[in-house]
Design a protein around this motif. Structure first.
Motif, PDB file in Angstrom:
ATOM      1  N   LEU A  18      55.008 -37.505  31.824  1.00  0.00           N
ATOM      2  CA  LEU A  18      54.949 -36.103  31.453  1.00  0.00           C
ATOM      3  C   LEU A  18      53.708 -35.870  30.616  1.00  0.00           C
ATOM      4  CD1 LEU A  18      58.555 -35.063  30.684  1.00  0.00           C
ATOM      5  CD2 LEU A  18      57.037 -34.299  32.501  1.00  0.00           C
ATOM      6  N   SER A  22      49.966 -33.069  31.577  1.00  0.00           N
ATOM      7  CA  SER A  22      49.120 -32.067  30.968  1.00  0.00           C
ATOM      8  C   SER A  22      47.722 -32.586  30.655  1.00  0.00           C
ATOM      9  CB  SER A  22      49.790 -31.540  29.704  1.00  0.00           C
ATOM     10  OG  SER A  22      50.157 -32.625  28.901  1.00  0.00           O
ATOM     11  N   ASP A 185      63.777 -30.725  30.996  1.00  0.00           N
ATOM     12  CA  ASP A 185      62.964 -31.419  30.008  1.00  0.00           C
ATOM     13  C   ASP A 185      63.592 -31.223  28.631  1.00  0.00           C
ATOM     14  OD1 ASP A 185      61.040 -32.155  28.156  1.00  0.00           O
ATOM     15  OD2 ASP A 185      59.375 -31.185  29.209  1.00  0.00           O
ATOM     16  N   ASN A 188      60.878 -30.751  25.534  1.00  0.00           N
ATOM     17  CA  ASN A 188      60.343 -29.403  25.356  1.00  0.00           C
ATOM     18  C   ASN A 188      61.418 -28.337  25.490  1.00  0.00           C
ATOM     19  OD1 ASN A 188      57.854 -30.431  24.883  1.00  0.00           O
ATOM     20  ND2 ASN A 188      56.888 -29.598  26.725  1.00  0.00           N
ATOM     21  N   TYR A 192      62.752 -26.300  34.493  1.00  0.00           N
ATOM     22  CA  TYR A 192      61.947 -25.761  35.586  1.00  0.00           C
ATOM     23  C   TYR A 192      62.814 -25.819  36.831  1.00  0.00           C
ATOM     24  CZ  TYR A 192      58.184 -26.690  32.287  1.00  0.00           C
ATOM     25  OH  TYR A 192      57.399 -26.720  31.172  1.00  0.00           O
TER      26      TYR A 192
HETATM   27  C1  LIG Z   1      55.690 -30.084  26.011  1.00  0.00           C
HETATM   28  O1  LIG Z   1      55.181 -29.338  24.927  1.00  0.00           O
HETATM   29  C2  LIG Z   1      53.978 -29.852  24.371  1.00  0.00           C
HETATM   30  C3  LIG Z   1      53.654 -29.040  23.141  1.00  0.00           C
HETATM   31  O2  LIG Z   1      53.751 -27.666  23.401  1.00  0.00           O
HETATM   32  C4  LIG Z   1      52.902 -29.811  25.441  1.00  0.00           C
HETATM   33  O3  LIG Z   1      51.697 -30.337  24.944  1.00  0.00           O
HETATM   34  C5  LIG Z   1      53.356 -30.590  26.655  1.00  0.00           C
HETATM   35  O4  LIG Z   1      52.413 -30.479  27.688  1.00  0.00           O
HETATM   36  C6  LIG Z   1      54.691 -30.099  27.144  1.00  0.00           C
HETATM   37  N1  LIG Z   1      55.160 -30.930  28.215  1.00  0.00           N
HETATM   38  C7  LIG Z   1      55.479 -30.416  29.396  1.00  0.00           C
HETATM   39  C8  LIG Z   1      55.977 -31.371  30.395  1.00  0.00           C
HETATM   40  O5  LIG Z   1      55.397 -29.241  29.640  1.00  0.00           O
END
Ligand SMILES: *[C@@H]1O[C@H](CO)[C@@H](O)[C@H](O)[C@H]1NC(C)=O
Ligand SMILES: *[C@@H]1O[C@H](CO)[C@@H](O)[C@H](O)[C@H]1NC(C)=O
Ligand SMILES: *[C@@H]1O[C@H](CO)[C@@H](O)[C@H](O)[C@H]1NC(C)=O
Ligand SMILES: *[C@@H]1O[C@H](CO)[C@@H](O)[C@H](O)[C@H]1NC(C)=O
Length: 295
Positions: A18, A22, A185, A188, A192
């Motif tokens: 995960l 990002s 998730d 967070n 989804y």
């Molecule tokens: C979860 O939240 C964090 C902080 O907002 C973010 O950086 C991260 O990408 C998120 N993960 C997902 C899987 O969306």
């Protein structure tokens, strides 16, 4: 497509990936020490005109589908989705970095998942061995021996499940087999979801800021996600989203304007969950049921 469900917790592994969802490759800036040098690097980074133009999610109205995130003009897709706009299904398993997962057309399903994984986009673990199949460095700082495939409705990190949807109110208008695919998730606190009618995805949603509680009532353990908002995108042209000309029901604006709140309740050891969307309470007063969730 099998209405198969399961909950995946290849615990830490999924977290690791995960994280990668990002993170996009960015150009190395470690050698940059002055503003002048930075400026030079940026200007020379412009691709020569002979390069094939890449899909640029920031300038395309389509952006990134299926709740992918557009970073540095490139889509970072959620596990199980791929292609440059996240419209394709990805196979393999979620233990593989998203960019390394082989993709198939959106309206098909994976024929080959990594051993120990299943589901139409290979996100769902079936065995502990599957969760332990990658080298420790790819899975967890603790090594992969402790990785287990979580088949409970209680989510610890990130879980995936796929269920059939019991929606007699909808099948009258749009006959076919409804499948909902969830990525839950717990870190967070976001769900989804995508809804499929036969082989075709109709819309997808993100449900952030959920409150997650596992409770026991009369000896029955259940996990409930209570979420203030839901945000859905209808995919055009699809059957449910106005893709068919003529006097048919068009749910495009209904789905695009859903606001929530949303709740999802999954009893432990039961292959069904109930969900409820406030905006649709007129249409579905008792909520909707996800069934045949094959744990
Ligand atoms: C979860 O939240 C964090 C902080 O907002 C973010 O950086 C991260 O990408 C998120 N993960 C997902 C899987 O969306
Ligand atoms: C699947 O999608 C592709 C590309 O959008 C299309 O060409 C093909 O006809 C579709 N197949 C089915 C069975 O819907
Ligand atoms: C669906 O709704 C969106 C906005 O909510 C609109 O832009 C789009 O044109 C609509 N498409 C159809 C086919 O109704
Ligand atoms: C399990 O699901 C069925 C419907 O499929 C429902 O009738 C039953 O009450 C559920 N059991 C529990 C413990 O919630």
């Amino acid at each position: 497509m099998h209405p198969s469900i399961s909950l995946l917790v290849c615990v830490t592994a999924v977290l690791v990936f995960l994280g990668q969802v990002s993170s996009q490759p960015t150009s190395t800036t470690t050698v940059v020490t002055t503003t002048t040098v930075t400026t030079t690097l940026v200007s020379t980074a412009t691709p020569p005109s002979t390069c094939t133009p890449q899909y640029d999610c920031s300038s395309s109205p389509k952006g990134c589908l299926n709740n992918g995130v557009c970073t540095n003009n490139m889509c970072s897709c959620l596990p199980g989705f791929g292609g440059n706009d996240c419209s394709l299904l990805s196979c393999g398993s979620p233990l593989t970095a998203p960019s390394q997962r082989p993709t198939v057309a959106a309206n098909s399903s994976c024929t080959q998942c990594d051993s120990g994984f299943s589901g139409f986009n290979c996100n769902i673990c079936q065995t502990d061995a599957g969760c332990q199949s990658k080298s420790p460095s790819r899975t967890s700082i603790l090594g992969n021996e402790g990785m287990v495939c979580n088949k409970k409705t209680e989510v610890f990190y990130d879980s995936f499940m796929t269920c059939a949807v019991r929606a007699p109110e909808l099948t009258g208008f749009f006959p076919g087999k409804y499948t909902v695919n969830l990525d839950m998730d717990a870190i967070n606190k976001t769900i989804y979801a995508q809804l499929w009618l036969d082989q075709v995805e109709q819309f997808y949603c993100s449900v952030p800021n959920c409150d997650i509680a596992t409770t026991e009532q009369n000896g029955n353990i259940q996990t409930t996600w209570t979420c203030p908002v839901i945000d859905c995108q209808c995919l055009n042209p699809t059957l449910m989203c106005g893709g068919v000309p003529g006097p048919v029901v068009n749910l495009n604006s209904t789905i695009n304007s859903l606001k929530g709140p949303f709740s999802l309740t999954c009893p432990q050891g039961n292959a069904s969950c109930d969900f409820f969307i406030d905006d649709l309470s007129g249409f579905f007063p008792n909520g909707l049921q996800m069934v045949d969730c094959d744990l």
